[in-house]
Design an enzyme around this catalytic site. Sequence first.
Site, short mmCIF file in Angstrom:
data_model
loop_
_atom_site.label_atom_id
_atom_site.label_comp_id
_atom_site.label_asym_id
_atom_site.label_seq_id
_atom_site.Cartn_x
_atom_site.Cartn_y
_atom_site.Cartn_z
N GLY A 1 15.30 38.51 75.41
CA GLY A 1 14.74 39.81 75.82
C GLY A 1 14.77 40.80 74.67
N ARG B 1 11.61 33.48 74.89
CA ARG B 1 12.62 32.53 75.33
C ARG B 1 12.01 31.16 75.04
NH1 ARG B 1 16.08 35.95 77.60
NH2 ARG B 1 15.23 37.70 78.78
N GLY C 1 20.68 37.64 72.37
CA GLY C 1 21.79 37.62 73.32
C GLY C 1 22.46 36.26 73.39
N GLY D 1 21.90 33.51 75.09
CA GLY D 1 21.03 32.33 75.02
C GLY D 1 20.69 32.01 73.57
N THR E 1 20.73 42.95 72.92
CA THR E 1 20.35 42.76 74.33
C THR E 1 20.69 44.04 75.09
OG1 THR E 1 20.94 41.67 76.41
CG2 THR E 1 22.56 41.51 74.67
N ASP F 1 21.68 44.06 78.00
CA ASP F 1 22.66 43.73 79.05
C ASP F 1 24.11 44.04 78.67
OD1 ASP F 1 20.47 42.73 80.41
OD2 ASP F 1 20.82 40.66 79.77
N ASP G 1 26.24 42.10 77.52
CA ASP G 1 27.13 41.04 78.02
C ASP G 1 27.55 40.07 76.90
OD1 ASP G 1 24.58 40.05 77.67
OD2 ASP G 1 24.61 38.75 79.43
N ARG H 1 20.92 41.07 84.05
CA ARG H 1 21.04 39.62 84.28
C ARG H 1 22.21 39.33 85.22
NH1 ARG H 1 18.50 35.26 81.89
NH2 ARG H 1 17.62 36.58 80.31
N ARG I 1 28.02 66.33 104.99
CA ARG I 1 27.21 67.28 104.21
C ARG I 1 25.75 67.27 104.62
NH1 ARG I 1 25.81 64.03 98.55
NH2 ARG I 1 24.84 62.37 99.69
N GLN J 1 13.18 49.38 81.30
CA GLN J 1 14.53 49.46 80.69
C GLN J 1 14.59 48.78 79.33
OE1 GLN J 1 17.55 48.76 84.22
NE2 GLN J 1 15.55 47.93 84.67
O1 F6P Z 1 18.43 39.88 78.93
C1 F6P Z 1 17.61 40.99 79.05
C2 F6P Z 1 16.88 40.95 80.36
O2 F6P Z 1 16.04 42.07 80.43
C3 F6P Z 1 17.79 40.90 81.60
O3 F6P Z 1 18.34 42.15 81.92
C4 F6P Z 1 16.85 40.34 82.62
O4 F6P Z 1 17.55 39.69 83.66
C5 F6P Z 1 16.04 39.36 81.81
O5 F6P Z 1 16.11 39.79 80.47
C6 F6P Z 1 14.60 39.22 82.21
O6 F6P Z 1 14.10 38.16 81.48
P1 F6P Z 1 12.56 37.85 81.24
O7 F6P Z 1 12.07 38.79 80.21
O8 F6P Z 1 12.54 36.47 80.75
O9 F6P Z 1 11.90 38.07 82.55
#
Ligand code: F6P
Length: 342
Positions: free
Chosen positions: A16, A77, A107, A109, A131, A133, A135, A177, A222, A264
């Site tokens: 990503g 990917r 990231g 992967g 990334t 994420d 992570d 993710r 409230r 995002q």
């Molecule tokens: O790893 C970044 C990310 O945007 C994740 O937050 C999300 O789950 C994933 O990639 C989406 O992947 P793709 O671009 O392959 O749909």
Amino acid sequence: MSENTPFVLGILTSGGDAPGMNAAIRSCTLSALQSGFRVIGFTHGFYGLLDKTYIDLDESTVRDIIHCGGTILKSARCPEFKTAENQQRAANNLHDLNVNALIVIGGDGSFNGMLKLSHYYTGQLIGLPGTIDNDIDGTDHTIGFATAVETAIQAVDKIRDTADAFERIFIIEVMGRHSGFLALNVGIASAAEQIITFENFENPGKELQKIAEHIALCKKQRGLSSYLIVAAENLWPGGVSQLAEDLANYANIRCTPCILGYIQRGGAPLAKDRILATKLGIGAVEAVIDNKTLIMIGESNRQTCQIPLTQAVAHQKTVNKALLAAQESVLDIAKLAKSHLM
Ligand code: F6P
């Protein structure tokens, strides 16, 4: 290194895209050029290695890119890279092109791909954590995370206006993710009434009960005004649309699901990501010069650090548990005594 055979550094971006990847390409390229390297950028992630597609990177190629989202090298990917045959092919191509070292910005992967490649490729392999994420272990933040949080917050703030005007409940799904860094940070910074993330999720039944009771309490104390739930993607079975349906069935609660999605990933990187990417890019070339391999360059407590790639993909890093606990204690308005709500 002789004058006729310059050290060749390859760079690629994979997985990503994340805001700041271009800043990292720029910083790696400029640092490497200063050391007299030839720099080439493989295109479309690991496909560039399989197809031998690359561009030469020089000062002009990386000029005026620091502020751009996406990646000038493109990304992808690459499921094909999972076979030993293709890993060998990529290594052969790198050897054919006399690439002495490869920097991969991506990231987990992508880092796992590098670990596989290391079985066949004899050059140096250095990873940079890119990334949204966050992570990746061994670095406080990944390149792109800060910008993604900010982009999401701006969107959530806008949704809050409508939620407020219509006194509506929204469930907003953020990326990440399988980790909750985005969900927690976006939820806290947008004052979401609920944050549903991997780290506080028990099971759908308990969660429905918790949300329904909390909404009822807020309403009682409230008036509802607005109510935002920030939820991590890939968590609720069937996603946030299903969660909205489940809440309707469970307690007749009407919610509007909203998936923030790919906004995002895009946009101009914040200064924080540009600077992080710049520092890590310089660190990556320093590591190449120091003859290091199979490491990731990260930043921990404001210090650039080197982490074994195997450790970077271990998934031991957790969200700030104290902040998550605060969401359900001191920040929970439903827990305030009624007198304090007036
Ligand atoms: O790893 C970044 C990310 O945007 C994740 O937050 C999300 O789950 C994933 O990639 C989406 O992947 P793709 O671009 O392959 O749909």
